[in-house]
Design a protein around this motif. Structure first.
Motif, PDB file in Angstrom:
ATOM      1  N   ASP A  70       0.783  -1.186   0.034  1.00 40.93           N
ATOM      2  CA  ASP A  70       0.178   0.076   0.067  1.00 40.93           C
ATOM      3  C   ASP A  70       0.869   1.168   0.047  1.00 40.93           C
ATOM      4  N   HIS A  71       1.951   1.264  -0.408  1.00 39.83           N
ATOM      5  CA  HIS A  71       3.003   2.538  -0.543  1.00 39.83           C
ATOM      6  C   HIS A  71       2.454   3.167  -1.845  1.00 39.83           C
ATOM      7  N   PRO A  72       2.461   4.611  -1.752  1.00 38.52           N
ATOM      8  CA  PRO A  72       1.801   5.361  -2.561  1.00 38.52           C
ATOM      9  C   PRO A  72       2.488   5.173  -4.189  1.00 38.52           C
ATOM     10  N   TRP A  73       3.485   4.677  -4.138  1.00 39.77           N
ATOM     11  CA  TRP A  73       4.411   4.451  -5.374  1.00 39.77           C
ATOM     12  C   TRP A  73       3.548   3.443  -6.247  1.00 39.77           C
ATOM     13  N   VAL A  74       3.185   2.232  -5.548  1.00 41.54           N
ATOM     14  CA  VAL A  74       2.339   1.244  -5.896  1.00 41.54           C
ATOM     15  C   VAL A  74       1.324   1.615  -6.948  1.00 41.54           C
ATOM     16  N   THR A  75       0.424   2.521  -6.279  1.00 44.80           N
ATOM     17  CA  THR A  75      -0.815   3.173  -7.308  1.00 44.80           C
ATOM     18  C   THR A  75      -0.323   4.079  -8.171  1.00 44.80           C
ATOM     19  N   GLU A  76       0.706   5.043  -7.889  1.00 43.10           N
ATOM     20  CA  GLU A  76       1.180   5.992  -8.706  1.00 43.10           C
ATOM     21  C   GLU A  76       2.035   5.553  -9.739  1.00 43.10           C
ATOM     22  N   HIS A  77       2.772   4.546  -9.643  1.00 40.65           N
ATOM     23  CA  HIS A  77       3.823   4.087 -10.320  1.00 40.65           C
ATOM     24  C   HIS A  77       4.000   2.557 -10.392  1.00 40.65           C
ATOM     25  N   PRO A  78       2.701   2.078 -10.858  1.00 41.83           N
ATOM     26  CA  PRO A  78       2.806   0.526 -10.875  1.00 41.83           C
ATOM     27  C   PRO A  78       4.111   0.019 -11.847  1.00 41.83           C
ATOM     28  N   GLU A  79       4.531   0.656 -12.860  1.00 47.10           N
ATOM     29  CA  GLU A  79       5.455   0.489 -13.829  1.00 47.10           C
ATOM     30  C   GLU A  79       6.684   0.278 -12.932  1.00 47.10           C
ATOM     31  N   TRP A  80       7.016   0.649 -11.946  1.00 46.19           N
ATOM     32  CA  TRP A  80       8.379   0.514 -11.104  1.00 46.19           C
ATOM     33  C   TRP A  80       8.508  -0.987 -10.388  1.00 46.19           C
ATOM     34  N   PHE A  81       7.486  -1.758 -10.667  1.00 52.28           N
ATOM     35  CA  PHE A  81       7.544  -2.897 -10.292  1.00 52.28           C
ATOM     36  C   PHE A  81       7.362  -3.993 -11.041  1.00 52.28           C
ATOM     37  N   THR A  82       7.464  -5.297 -10.541  1.00 55.92           N
ATOM     38  CA  THR A  82       7.414  -6.560 -11.693  1.00 55.92           C
ATOM     39  C   THR A  82       6.063  -6.931 -11.433  1.00 55.92           C
ATOM     40  N   THR A  83       5.404  -7.045 -12.519  1.00 50.37           N
ATOM     41  CA  THR A  83       4.054  -7.858 -12.771  1.00 50.37           C
ATOM     42  C   THR A  83       4.255  -9.245 -13.473  1.00 50.37           C
ATOM     43  N   ARG A  84       3.600 -10.014 -12.423  1.00 48.73           N
ATOM     44  CA  ARG A  84       3.715 -11.625 -12.926  1.00 48.73           C
ATOM     45  C   ARG A  84       2.515 -11.939 -13.952  1.00 48.73           C
ATOM     46  N   ALA A  85       2.679 -13.074 -14.187  1.00 50.95           N
ATOM     47  CA  ALA A  85       1.829 -13.478 -15.330  1.00 50.95           C
ATOM     48  C   ALA A  85       0.337 -13.460 -15.070  1.00 50.95           C
ATOM     49  N   ASP A  86       0.008 -13.413 -13.681  1.00 48.48           N
ATOM     50  CA  ASP A  86      -1.639 -13.362 -13.466  1.00 48.48           C
ATOM     51  C   ASP A  86      -1.858 -11.904 -13.147  1.00 48.48           C
ATOM     52  N   GLY A  87      -0.779 -11.101 -13.257  1.00 45.53           N
ATOM     53  CA  GLY A  87      -1.186  -9.682 -13.099  1.00 45.53           C
ATOM     54  C   GLY A  87      -0.894  -8.948 -12.020  1.00 45.53           C
ATOM     55  N   SER A  88      -0.452  -9.828 -11.144  1.00 48.08           N
ATOM     56  CA  SER A  88      -0.425  -9.440  -9.606  1.00 48.08           C
ATOM     57  C   SER A  88       1.243  -8.887  -9.772  1.00 48.08           C
ATOM     58  N   ILE A  89       1.442  -8.021  -8.602  1.00 51.52           N
ATOM     59  CA  ILE A  89       2.749  -7.551  -8.439  1.00 51.52           C
ATOM     60  C   ILE A  89       3.456  -8.433  -7.560  1.00 51.52           C
TER      61      ILE A  89
END
Length: 700
Positions: free
Chosen positions: A318-337
């Motif tokens: 629930d860090h603000p970056w997760v919603t503001e910059h989801p591209e900064w994380f790795t997305t798995r095959a099922d769409g989860s971070i």
């Protein structure tokens, strides 16, 4: 390199010059190089070094090392923070060439006629030196030139004045065929980058109130944590390290002992950073306000403590970056971070950043965050798991921050493969955690410390006997003596060391099957009764204070390069020393690794490493007991783990022989008249007053 002579294997040089070597203000930095030439003429070498202001520092001549190795050595001492540059030069030394030849020819009995050319050549060299030597020495050099050309003088008097100039022309040489090597750099930090004593505590535990049946637990704050500062300062620490102080995520929050499910009142791990209240630039509201934090930093400074802050580049779900910059994380095959994993361990409460997704955006944001805390007064960052982020990112970030404030320091918390730990030191990390905790025998420790000394040009160790994550089995089962032993080793082998709160209370109970504390403070509040433990004699704090006092009072312990080990005939014991050539300060330590049994040993000291000749004797003063002993090269020691598991000796050098007292001034000679002298000098009586025989000038 430009010029006539080869210059090779220059040191200190890191990664073939890709990164600067490291030093601190006031540190003696050894410089060496291999240089040689053809034939038999003399070669000289020197170091040209420039400060951060670009101004040249004094001429530093290098001395030859072991015969036949063509290795040259010098030391420099930087006196300001910033980038220093140095170059090794090699040159033909005509004076040394002349001196060597003339000395040998004189020894062979050659006369003035055979030495005519040599005398003329010597005069030529000394005339060239007239433009190089200080004004006060010009007359000496001119006189030597005149003597060499004086055909009426005997040979020793012609040559002697020129040979007497050897020390002068060593410092101010005539240089021909000068060859200039490549330029290299040294980054010079403030002294705390090398010498520091760290203490880690969780502010939320200081002044916390545990949960009761009627009320939930209440977190400590920056205000309540002020009460702990005098105790930390009294133990002699100078850096106070705080785990992350940011809001803690609520999604997937961990419970006590790393439980996957947290209760409604569980505080969670500070390393799961970010929540609705903010991210890496915010303060957890339970700890207080930004003003409270500033007051805490100021109060710590009044106690002689510099606050170090944790830099953990990871996010709670629930860090603000997760919603503001989801591209900064790795997305798995099922769409989860993807959350963090170190199989089989899972960290569902942490999302790692993916630095390959929008690297420019991530870099800019992290630089902003770091500079925000620099603006709040933070000059030291303990960096969490830097080996899991790109090296080029760290290299960029560290030097961008130093452009703004060169006093900012970075400690790398990386327990990983040696090459990676060394690599982090090379790219700019100021200090490094080490494998100290897992070196549990004297032989292992000696070998490991030798490796660290060899890497002193770029990697500065920081020894920790414990951390919130690490409770080694030696502390779990070694009893109070082992806590003393590991503190002595950490504090006196390395110029920087640290410990996590609770060490002084002998906390030693581990979570079953893990090398970490039971009821780990990472996941729950852990208030401690510091005063009660002190009053009841259940605290190691006085011993820790003594170690830090010894460190502070002895300049030899402020350095790493001067660590020397000495032989001892018991494998359960380790003997080492540190010697400071500037002050003559020397410390010798003998420490046991056995926390259960008495150990005896016999030392064989490397006397020159201590500044003594092999036959000399000296007094050692035990800083732990106050006892004095007469020591030499070979000495017997007895260490009792419960009474004294280590000797910490400061060396007291014999006073130089006293100058004989000057004789009192002689009284004036008596005024004798003719009447005072007997007429018959052959048989008369000598006058009794004044009596010449009583004059002190006649005493034997």
């Amino acid at each position: 390199m430009t010029g006539r002579f080869p210059i090779e294997d220059v040191s200190p040089v890191v990664a073939c010059g890709r990164y600067p070597a490291k030093a601190v203000v006031g540190e003696i930095v050894p410089v060496s190089a291999r240089a040689y030439r053809e034939g038999h003429d003399a070669l000289g070498c020197n170091v040209v070094w420039l400060g951060p202001d670009g101004a040249a520092r004094p001429f530093t001549r290098m001395r030859p090392g072991e015969p036949g190795q063509d290795r040259w050595h010098a030391t420099i001492r930087p006196d300001a923070v910033g980038t220093w540059r140095f170059t090794v030069e090699a040159f033909q030394d005509p004076y040394l060439t002349w001196q060597n030849a003339v000395t040998k020819k004189l020894a062979a009995g050659q006369g003035p006629a055979e030495l005519a050319n040599d005398l003329a050549e010597g005069a030529r060299v000394l005339e060239a030196a007239l433009d190089l030597v200080p004004k006060d020495d010009l007359d000496r050099v001119r006189a030597a030139v005149d003597a060499l050309r004086d055909d009426d003088e005997d040979l020793p008097r012609r040559v002697g004045p020129a040979l007497d100039l050897a020390p002068l022309l060593w410092d101010h040489p005539v240089r021909e065929l000068v060859t200039t090597g490549d330029e290299h750099s040294i980054w010079v930090d403030r002294p705390r980058a090398l010498f520091s004593a760290w203490y880690e505590f969780f502010p939320r535990s200081e002044g916390a109130i545990p949960a009761t049946v009627d009320a939930p637990a209440r977190s400590g704050t920056f205000v309540t944590a002020l009460d702990r500062l005098p105790g930390v300062a009294a133990m002699g620490f100078d850096v106070l390290y705080l785990p992350p102080i940011h809001p803690i995520g609520r999604v997937n929050r961990k419970g006590p002992n790393n439980a996957l499910t947290a209760g409604p009142d569980d505080v969670g791990s500070p390393w799961a950073i970010g929540a609705a209240e903010g991210g890496h630039d915010a303060i957890h509201p339970d700890l207080g306000t930004p003003e409270d934090f500033r007051d805490f930093i100021a109060a710590a400074a009044e106690q002689g403590l510099e606050v170090a802050m944790d830099l953990a580049l990871q996010c709670a779900p629930d860090h603000p970056w997760v919603t503001e910059h989801p591209e900064w994380f790795t997305t798995r095959a099922d769409g989860s971070i993807a959350y963090a994993e170190n199989p089989p361990k899972k960290y569902q409460d942490i999302y790692p950043l993916n630095f390959d997704n929008d690297p420019e955006g991530i870099r800019a944001e992290i630089l902003r965050v770091v500079l925000h805390w620099v603006g709040e007064g933070i000059r030291i960052f303990r960096v969490d798991n830097p080996h899991t982020k790109p090296f080029d990112f760290w290299h960029w970030l560290i030097w961008e921050v130093k452009k703004v404030d060169p006093d900012v320091l970075f400690l790398a918390e990386a327990f990983t493969r040696p090459a990676i730990m060394h690599g982090l030191g090379k790219i700019g990390f100021t200090q490094s955690y080490t494998y100290f905790t897992w070196r549990t025998s004297a032989a292992e420790m000696r070998e490991y410390c030798a490796e660290l000394v060899a890497a002193a040009d770029y990697m500065r160790p920081n020894f920790w006997p414990n951390t919130p994550d690490i409770l080694h089995e030696s502390l779990q089962h070694g009893g109070p003596p082992m806590f003393k032993i590991r503190a002595v080793l950490a504090a006196l082998l390395s110029p920087s060391w640290g410990m996590y709160a609770g060490y002084e209370l002998f906390e030693h109970v581990a979570r079953p099957g893990a090398e970490e504390y039971l009821d780990n403070e990472k996941y729950e509040l852990r208030p401690r009764d510091w005063a009660g433990a002190q009053e009841q004699g259940r605290s190691l704090a006085p011993f820790i204070a003594t170690l830090n006092r010894v460190r502070r009072d002895n300049p030899a312990l402020h350095r790493l390069r001067n660590l020397r080990f000495h032989d001892i005939d018991n494998p359960a014991l380790l003997c080492w020393s540190k010697h400071d050539p500037d002050t003559g300060n020397t410390v010798i330590v003998v420490c046991s690794f056995d926390s259960r049994a008495v150990q005896w040993g016999n030392t064989t000291l490397d006397m020159p490493a201590l500044g003594f000749d092999w036959h000399e004797r000296f007094t050692v003063h035990d800083e732990l007991t106050g006892a004095d002993y007469d020591w030499g090269q070979r000495n017997a020691v007895r260490l009792d783990p419960y009474l004294q598991p280590a000797h910490v000796f400061t060396v007291r050098r014999p006073a130089p022989p006293a100058e004989p007292e000057a004789a009192p001034p002689a009284p004036a000679a008596p005024d004798l008249t003719v009447e005072d002298v007997p007429a018959d000098l052959s048989g008369g009586t000598a006058p009794t007053a004044p009596a010449v025989k009583d004059d002190p000038r006649w005493s034997s």
